[in-house]
Design a protein around this motif. Structure first.
Motif, short mmCIF file in Angstrom:
data_model
loop_
_atom_site.label_atom_id
_atom_site.label_comp_id
_atom_site.label_asym_id
_atom_site.label_seq_id
_atom_site.Cartn_x
_atom_site.Cartn_y
_atom_site.Cartn_z
N ILE A 189 0.51 -1.37 0.23
CA ILE A 189 0.07 0.00 0.13
C ILE A 189 0.68 1.06 0.14
N THR A 190 2.21 1.17 0.75
CA THR A 190 2.43 2.68 0.27
C THR A 190 3.60 2.72 -0.38
N HIS A 191 3.22 1.80 -1.70
CA HIS A 191 4.76 1.67 -2.71
C HIS A 191 3.14 2.10 -3.17
N ALA A 192 2.22 1.52 -3.52
CA ALA A 192 1.23 1.99 -4.54
C ALA A 192 0.37 4.03 -4.06
N ALA A 193 1.04 4.10 -2.42
CA ALA A 193 0.75 5.87 -2.42
C ALA A 193 1.85 6.50 -2.30
N THR A 194 2.86 5.87 -3.53
CA THR A 194 3.99 7.10 -4.26
C THR A 194 3.70 7.00 -5.57
N GLY A 195 2.46 7.13 -5.31
CA GLY A 195 2.37 7.07 -7.05
C GLY A 195 3.08 6.00 -8.80
N GLU A 196 4.00 5.10 -8.55
CA GLU A 196 4.56 4.26 -9.03
C GLU A 196 4.33 3.45 -9.69
N ILE A 197 3.13 2.40 -8.53
CA ILE A 197 2.17 1.40 -10.24
C ILE A 197 0.81 1.88 -9.14
N PRO A 198 -0.26 1.68 -10.30
CA PRO A 198 -1.78 1.78 -9.64
C PRO A 198 -1.94 0.89 -8.80
N PRO A 199 -2.44 1.27 -7.72
CA PRO A 199 -3.23 0.42 -6.59
C PRO A 199 -3.53 -1.11 -7.08
N GLU A 200 -4.60 -0.79 -7.97
CA GLU A 200 -5.26 -2.66 -8.26
C GLU A 200 -3.82 -3.65 -8.58
N VAL A 201 -2.51 -3.06 -9.74
CA VAL A 201 -2.22 -3.54 -10.12
C VAL A 201 -1.71 -4.71 -8.91
N LEU A 202 -0.86 -4.05 -8.45
CA LEU A 202 -0.76 -4.77 -6.46
C LEU A 202 -1.25 -5.02 -6.06
N ARG A 203 -2.16 -4.87 -5.45
CA ARG A 203 -3.88 -5.74 -5.59
C ARG A 203 -3.78 -6.43 -5.55
N ILE A 204 -4.71 -7.02 -6.73
CA ILE A 204 -4.17 -7.90 -7.65
C ILE A 204 -3.82 -8.85 -7.67
N SER A 205 -2.07 -8.17 -8.28
CA SER A 205 -0.33 -9.26 -8.77
C SER A 205 -0.54 -9.93 -7.62
N ARG A 206 -0.66 -9.62 -6.27
CA ARG A 206 -0.69 -10.58 -4.88
C ARG A 206 -1.73 -10.60 -4.14
N SER A 207 -2.86 -10.59 -4.97
CA SER A 207 -3.88 -12.19 -4.09
C SER A 207 -5.12 -11.42 -3.06
N TRP A 208 -4.31 -9.31 -2.93
CA TRP A 208 -5.56 -9.63 -1.57
C TRP A 208 -7.11 -9.32 -2.38
N GLU A 232 -10.28 -6.33 -1.95
CA GLU A 232 -10.51 -5.11 -1.64
C GLU A 232 -10.83 -5.12 -0.43
N GLN A 233 -11.44 -6.10 0.50
CA GLN A 233 -11.44 -5.95 1.53
C GLN A 233 -10.38 -5.93 2.91
N ASP A 234 -9.35 -6.63 1.99
CA ASP A 234 -7.86 -6.94 2.93
C ASP A 234 -7.46 -5.34 2.97
N TRP A 235 -7.38 -4.61 1.27
CA TRP A 235 -6.63 -3.66 1.20
C TRP A 235 -7.46 -2.19 1.92
N ALA A 236 -8.43 -2.49 2.32
CA ALA A 236 -9.59 -1.31 2.97
C ALA A 236 -8.72 -1.38 3.80
N GLN A 237 -8.27 -2.33 4.63
CA GLN A 237 -8.06 -2.46 5.84
C GLN A 237 -6.43 -2.11 6.62
N GLY A 238 -5.91 -2.93 5.28
CA GLY A 238 -4.55 -2.30 5.14
C GLY A 238 -4.47 -0.70 5.53
N VAL A 239 -5.30 0.44 4.72
CA VAL A 239 -5.13 1.48 3.71
C VAL A 239 -5.03 2.66 5.54
N ALA A 240 -6.96 1.14 6.19
CA ALA A 240 -7.24 2.11 7.12
C ALA A 240 -6.21 1.94 8.47
N ALA A 241 -4.90 1.14 8.73
CA ALA A 241 -4.44 0.81 9.42
C ALA A 241 -2.99 1.81 9.40
#
Length: 294
Positions: free
Chosen positions: A185-204, A206-215
């Motif tokens: 998520i911090t990598h995605a937040a740099t703007g280098e790679i779209p969040p969905e690319v990282l989320r899907i390619s690592r099999s997380w 949407e709920q997992d991702w949202a919880q990570g963002v909140a944390a």
């Protein structure tokens, strides 16, 4: 104290990264793995990259790959070892690298540029072996025998340099208190790679991702609304990247600044030919590689 600039180490690593990275996209990979009875794309990836460990349980791959959803790993490991021995998978992976680089470099696959690049990269990789402690994924690959042919020497050398750098990076992410998902998520937040690319390619999910963002937002790593780093988060992420570069200088000290410059010059031609060889690189990644060697 290193005598080599961390920026030099980073640029040299990035210039050669397509030599290794193509193995995860090349159509020759699935071809050779299917011959072993491995047909699931996830199994191909996790088994081929972790085969250097031997027939390990999923937990070893989860720990060392770091940012993948553990459920995705457990879905294919250790089941892969019932289909093919790790040694056979490693042999198939090397065969895929051979076919891919021959496709990219044609008659020049055994040419002077490839030979020179292989010699320089091997010197750096062998220097890395002096500091294998605490770098498990690197150490496993470093224990494998060196190929004989120059283009495969170059591929193996860059594989070692990649895993050396990656293990150091994971250690730094851990010391910052980041989980694998939070690191993504911090990598995605740099703007280098779209969040969905990282989320899907690592099999997380949407709920997992949202919880990570909140944390992360609760810990002031992220801005209040958009998926961007806060001032605090940007500083900490920058510190991780800087220290990653610093920990990656040791191998390249074996060839020095002049050797690094020469290796990057050789890579500028070799990697572009990989990009042009129809090896199925995602367009965004291909463009990033092209920008690196310009």
């Amino acid at each position: 104290m290193s005598t080599l600039s961390p920026a030099t180490a980073r640029l040299t690593y990035r210039a050669l990264e397509p030599v290794h990275g193509m193995i995860y996209f090349s159509p020759h990979g699935p071809q050779v793995y299917r011959e072993l009875g491995i047909t699931d794309p996830r199994m191909m990836y996790f088994a081929s990259r972790s085969a250097a460990f031997g027939p390990v349980p999923a937990e070893v791959t989860i720990a060392t790959f770091f940012n993948f959803n553990p459920a995705a790993v457990r879905a294919v490991l250790p089941a892969a070892w019932n289909l093919a021995a790790p040694s056979d998978i490693l042999h198939a992976r090397l065969a895929a690298a051979d076919r891919s680089l021959r496709q990219a470099w044609g008659a020049d696959v055994d040419g002077p540029e490839v030979r020179e690049a292989a010699t320089l990269a091997r010197q750096a990789a062998e220097r890395a072996c002096e500091r294998a402690h605490g770098r498990p994924l690197f150490a496993a690959h470093a224990a494998l025998p060196w190929p004989a042919e120059p283009h495969l020497v170059l591929w193996h050398a860059q594989t070692l340099l990649r895993e050396f750098r990656g293990d150091g990076h994971v250690a730094l992410l851990l010391t910052e208190g980041l989980s694998g998902l939070e690191a993504l998520i911090t990598h995605a937040a740099t703007g280098e790679i779209p969040p969905e690319v990282l989320r899907i390619s690592r099999s997380w999910t949407e709920q997992d991702w949202a919880q990570g963002v909140a944390a992360l937002r609760d810990r002031n790593w992220l801005a209040d609304r958009d998926l961007t780093l806060s001032t605090h988060g940007a500083a900490r992420r920058a510190a991780i990247e800087t220290r990653t570069d610093e920990l990656s200088t040791h191998p390249y000290e074996a060839i020095g600044p002049d050797g690094c410059d020469r290796l990057r010059k050789l890579a500028s031609t070799l990697t572009i030919r990989i990009m042009d060889a129809d090896l199925a690189f995602p367009p965004m990644l291909s463009q990033r590689y092209r920008d690196t060697v310009r």
